[in-house]
Design a protein around this motif. Structure first.
Motif, PDB file in Angstrom:
ATOM      1  N   ALA A 186      -6.290  17.422  -4.188  1.00  8.89           N
ATOM      2  CA  ALA A 186      -5.806  17.511  -5.570  1.00  8.89           C
ATOM      3  C   ALA A 186      -4.542  18.350  -5.660  1.00  8.89           C
ATOM      4  O   ALA A 186      -4.633  19.508  -5.951  1.00  8.89           O
ATOM      5  CB  ALA A 186      -6.900  18.099  -6.471  1.00  8.89           C
ATOM      6  N   PRO A 187      -3.348  17.828  -5.470  1.00 10.39           N
ATOM      7  CA  PRO A 187      -3.109  16.431  -5.120  1.00 10.39           C
ATOM      8  C   PRO A 187      -3.250  16.178  -3.620  1.00 10.39           C
ATOM      9  O   PRO A 187      -3.279  15.047  -3.196  1.00 10.39           O
ATOM     10  CB  PRO A 187      -1.652  16.220  -5.547  1.00 10.39           C
ATOM     11  CG  PRO A 187      -1.005  17.546  -5.320  1.00 10.39           C
ATOM     12  CD  PRO A 187      -2.061  18.567  -5.631  1.00 10.39           C
TER      13      PRO A 187
ATOM     14  N   GLY B  61       0.026  15.085 -12.468  1.00  8.60           N
ATOM     15  CA  GLY B  61       0.235  14.860 -11.031  1.00  8.60           C
ATOM     16  C   GLY B  61       0.895  13.516 -10.756  1.00  8.60           C
ATOM     17  O   GLY B  61       1.760  13.399  -9.885  1.00  8.60           O
ATOM     18  N   ALA B  62       0.494  12.495 -11.520  1.00  4.62           N
ATOM     19  CA  ALA B  62       1.070  11.161 -11.311  1.00  4.62           C
ATOM     20  C   ALA B  62       2.556  11.160 -11.642  1.00  4.62           C
ATOM     21  O   ALA B  62       3.370  10.566 -10.923  1.00  4.62           O
ATOM     22  CB  ALA B  62       0.324  10.125 -12.160  1.00  4.62           C
TER      23      ALA B  62
ATOM     24  N   LEU C 252      -9.532  16.626 -16.468  1.00  3.38           N
ATOM     25  CA  LEU C 252      -9.078  16.120 -15.159  1.00  3.38           C
ATOM     26  C   LEU C 252      -8.123  14.947 -15.330  1.00  3.38           C
ATOM     27  O   LEU C 252      -7.193  14.769 -14.536  1.00  3.38           O
ATOM     28  CB  LEU C 252     -10.275  15.728 -14.288  1.00  3.38           C
ATOM     29  CG  LEU C 252     -11.033  16.901 -13.652  1.00  3.38           C
ATOM     30  CD1 LEU C 252     -12.235  16.392 -12.852  1.00  3.38           C
ATOM     31  CD2 LEU C 252     -10.117  17.720 -12.736  1.00  3.38           C
TER      32      LEU C 252
ATOM     33  N   MET D 143      -0.818  20.862 -12.573  1.00  6.47           N
ATOM     34  CA  MET D 143      -1.975  20.065 -12.993  1.00  6.47           C
ATOM     35  C   MET D 143      -3.066  20.949 -13.589  1.00  6.47           C
ATOM     36  O   MET D 143      -3.674  20.627 -14.613  1.00  6.47           O
ATOM     37  CB  MET D 143      -2.534  19.291 -11.786  1.00  6.47           C
ATOM     38  CG  MET D 143      -1.596  18.204 -11.257  1.00  6.47           C
ATOM     39  SD  MET D 143      -2.064  17.617  -9.596  1.00  6.47           S
ATOM     40  CE  MET D 143      -3.637  16.809  -9.950  1.00  6.47           C
TER      41      MET D 143
ATOM     42  N   LEU E 176      -7.379  23.369  -8.483  1.00  7.41           N
ATOM     43  CA  LEU E 176      -8.066  22.847  -9.674  1.00  7.41           C
ATOM     44  C   LEU E 176      -9.497  23.372  -9.812  1.00  7.41           C
ATOM     45  O   LEU E 176      -9.871  23.884 -10.865  1.00  7.41           O
ATOM     46  CB  LEU E 176      -8.026  21.314  -9.689  1.00  7.41           C
ATOM     47  CG  LEU E 176      -6.865  20.720 -10.478  1.00  7.41           C
ATOM     48  CD1 LEU E 176      -6.684  19.262 -10.150  1.00  7.41           C
ATOM     49  CD2 LEU E 176      -7.082  20.878 -11.980  1.00  7.41           C
TER      50      LEU E 176
ATOM     51  N   SER F 107      -4.809  16.461 -15.965  1.00 11.00           N
ATOM     52  CA  SER F 107      -4.176  16.951 -14.737  1.00 11.00           C
ATOM     53  C   SER F 107      -3.717  15.788 -13.862  1.00 11.00           C
ATOM     54  O   SER F 107      -2.643  15.845 -13.252  1.00 11.00           O
ATOM     55  CB  SER F 107      -5.112  17.887 -13.983  1.00 11.00           C
ATOM     56  OG  SER F 107      -6.228  17.204 -13.515  1.00 11.00           O
ATOM     57  N   ALA F 108      -4.492  14.716 -13.814  1.00 10.18           N
ATOM     58  CA  ALA F 108      -4.086  13.556 -13.013  1.00 10.18           C
ATOM     59  C   ALA F 108      -2.814  12.924 -13.569  1.00 10.18           C
ATOM     60  O   ALA F 108      -1.945  12.469 -12.819  1.00 10.18           O
ATOM     61  CB  ALA F 108      -5.206  12.526 -12.961  1.00 10.18           C
TER      62      ALA F 108
END
Ligand code: SF4
Lengths: 293, 222
Positions: free
Chosen positions: A113-114, A151-152, A144, A177, A122, A147-148
């Motif tokens: 993550a990532p 991150g993306a 989450l 994130m 995280l 945060s994703a």
């Protein structure tokens, strides 16, 4: 790729009248051609794996090089024996970051993550909140998604790998994130999520990737701590109404640009930074000797 | 192309998505495409796999994959022991390949029924892999899809016969490539599919005229 910028997420939140997490979930639904329920359940499974990575920690495990293991327990013992400087929440954040990152180095199961190297950030900020009952599982799963989404966007605009962007791309991204997830859990606005992510990333800008002997051990484990603590401070600043002067998408682009300018010695090759110190060299030499034996 | 579960994920045994999780997947791919239990494996490590592979458990991860484990299997650190108990013999060496990705492994494997396979694959980041060579033939596929590998004589109409068997089973093709080995008269067809390929379709393909063998990798469950 559907999430090209944080601005695009903000626009969708307004245009479609959805919360941040739902914009990210719907993107996943569209991209992977799954139902909303299937997407949410997969995220729940991801969360439970994070929780398990904390619960199955054992202080006696050691990494391959022997350099990593037992530090989370030291932190817990210290916090039990006397009052910490940083207080009850942050002491748990620190211990949890150490525990998950150590588990990773000891070949236990974690959630990248990532990346695997930054896997502690995280869970470090989320698990202590969950444990003390301040948030429930549904809220965590939604956070989450937030945060994703962050991150993306970073993965798309900049990088999430130490080999191409340095540690700012791994632990820096994880911190952004985590900061966004925390603001979401505390009911912050989408803009506050953006400011928190921007500040967390800015504060680790330029961080190099220099793992001793090429192993995800030193300095990686403790970098998870700075990623997590930094995320908490960025989230609290954002919730206080403090803003990142530089807009979040520009911060992300800047991180990518800095990463490309980092010399190759400082991008996971173990030719510079802490890996090139006399200590780092001696660890490497020791392992090579062992390998030949 | 990254989806959000490449950002939050994979759930994996550490310490490195490229050196551990990707290595498990490479081993598992080799076992699947051999199509039988692996009894012997010669494993060449190239580049960063050779240099830092031991510290990252790349060696144990590759063997774990050959035993059929997935990247989140807690048995990965103990794979050498498990291999011994299951009669899998393996050997590692340092491979010096030209123009290969820095995280590359070459696996020569032999199965319980005498089958053989040589697979070269790279771990391309985040636990993703790419198979670059199969039995000396250049290929390129990732295991993101269900993957059928058919070795067959290079005769007219062979490809359409294979595809026909898939289409009667209602299977959608995502990608496809026919690769010829310059040296021989045989061809290697790789078909990546959206749906799983049922056992009976595989059996029908195996008995088609000109088909030498057909093996199948089923993508990891969500
Ligand atoms: S130093 Fe490099 S390997 Fe370690 S956590 Fe940071 S980016 Fe990952």
């Amino acid at each position: 790729m559907a999430l090209d910028s944080m601005q695009e997420i903000f626009d969708k939140i307004l245009a479609e009248n959805k919360p941040f997490w739902q914009v990210v979930r719907d993107t996943d639904v569209e991209e992977r051609q799954v139902t909303a329920e299937a997407s949410f359940e997969k995220m729940r499974v991801t969360w439970r794996a994070m929780l398990e990575s904390v619960d199955t920690y054992r202080a006696d495990r050691r990494s391959v090089s022997g350099l990593v293991g037992g530090d989370a327990q030291r932190m817990w013992d210290y916090a039990a024996a006397r009052e910490t400087l940083c207080g009850p929440y942050l002491q748990e954040v620190i211990a949890t970051a150490l525990c998950v990152a150590e588990s990773n180095a000891c070949m236990r199961r974690i959630v990248a993550a990532p990346t695997a190297g930054a896997c502690g950030v995280l869970p470090a900020v989320l698990v202590p909140l969950f444990r003390r009952g301040s948030v429930d599982e549904e809220q965590i799963v939604r956070a989450l998604y937030v945060s994703a989404g962050i991150g993306a966007v970073i993965g798309y605009r900049a990088s999430i790998s130490g080999a191409s962007g340095g540690c700012q791309a791994e632990v820096g991204t994880a911190a952004a994130m985590a900061a966004g997830a925390l603001v979401d859990l505390r009911g912050g606005t989408p803009e506050q999520i953006g400011h928190a992510a921007a500040m967390a990333l800015k504060n680790l800008l330029g961080l190099v990737c220099d793992p001793v002997a090429g192993l995800v051990e030193v300095p990686c484990v403790k970098r998870n701590v700075i990623g997590a603590v930094n995320a908490v401070s960025a989230a609290d600043m954002a919730l206080a109404g403090i803003e990142s002067r530089v807009p979040v998408d520009q911060v992300i682009d800047c991180m990518g640009a800095v990463g490309r300018r980092l010399p190759v010695e400082l991008r996971e090759t173990s030719l510079g930074g802490l890996a090139a110190t006399p200590f780092g060299q001696s660890v490497k030499a020791g392992l090579e000797k062992e390998r030949r034996a | 192309m990254l989806d959000i579960f490449d950002i939050l994920g994979p759930v994996m045994v550490g310490p490195s998505s490229s050196h551990t999780a990707g290595a498990v997947r490479i081993g598992r791919m080799a076992r699947a495409l051999l199509g039988e239990e692996v009894l012997r494996a010669d494993i060449g490590l190239h580049g960063s796999f050779a240099e830092t592979g031991q510290g990252h458990g790349t060696d144990r991860a590759l063997v774990a994959g050959l035993l059929g484990m997935k990247p989140d299997d807690l048995g990965i650190p103990e794979s050498f022991l498990i291999a011994e108990n299951r009669g899998l013999k393996f050997r590692f060496y340092t491979a010096h390949l030209r123009e290969a990705h820095p995280n590359t492994a070459v696996l020569d494997v032999e199965g319980a029924d005498g089958g053989k396979l040589c697979l070269q694959a790279a771990s391309t980041g985040g636990g993703r892999i790419r198979v670059d060579r199969l039995d000396g033939v250049d290929v390129s596929f990732t295991g993101i899809f269900n993957t059928l590998v058919v070795r067959h004589q290079d005769v007219a109409g062979e490809l359409s016969r294979i595809l026909n068997e898939l289409s009667v089973s209602g299977i959608n093709i995502a990608n496809m490539s026919l690769n010829r080995d310059r040296r021989g008269g045989d061809a290697l067809t790789v078909v990546e599919t959206d749906q799983k390929i049922p056992q009976d379709a595989l059996e029908r393909i195996r008995v088609l005229y000109g088909v030498l063998s057909a093996t199948y990798y089923e993508k990891e469950a969500e």
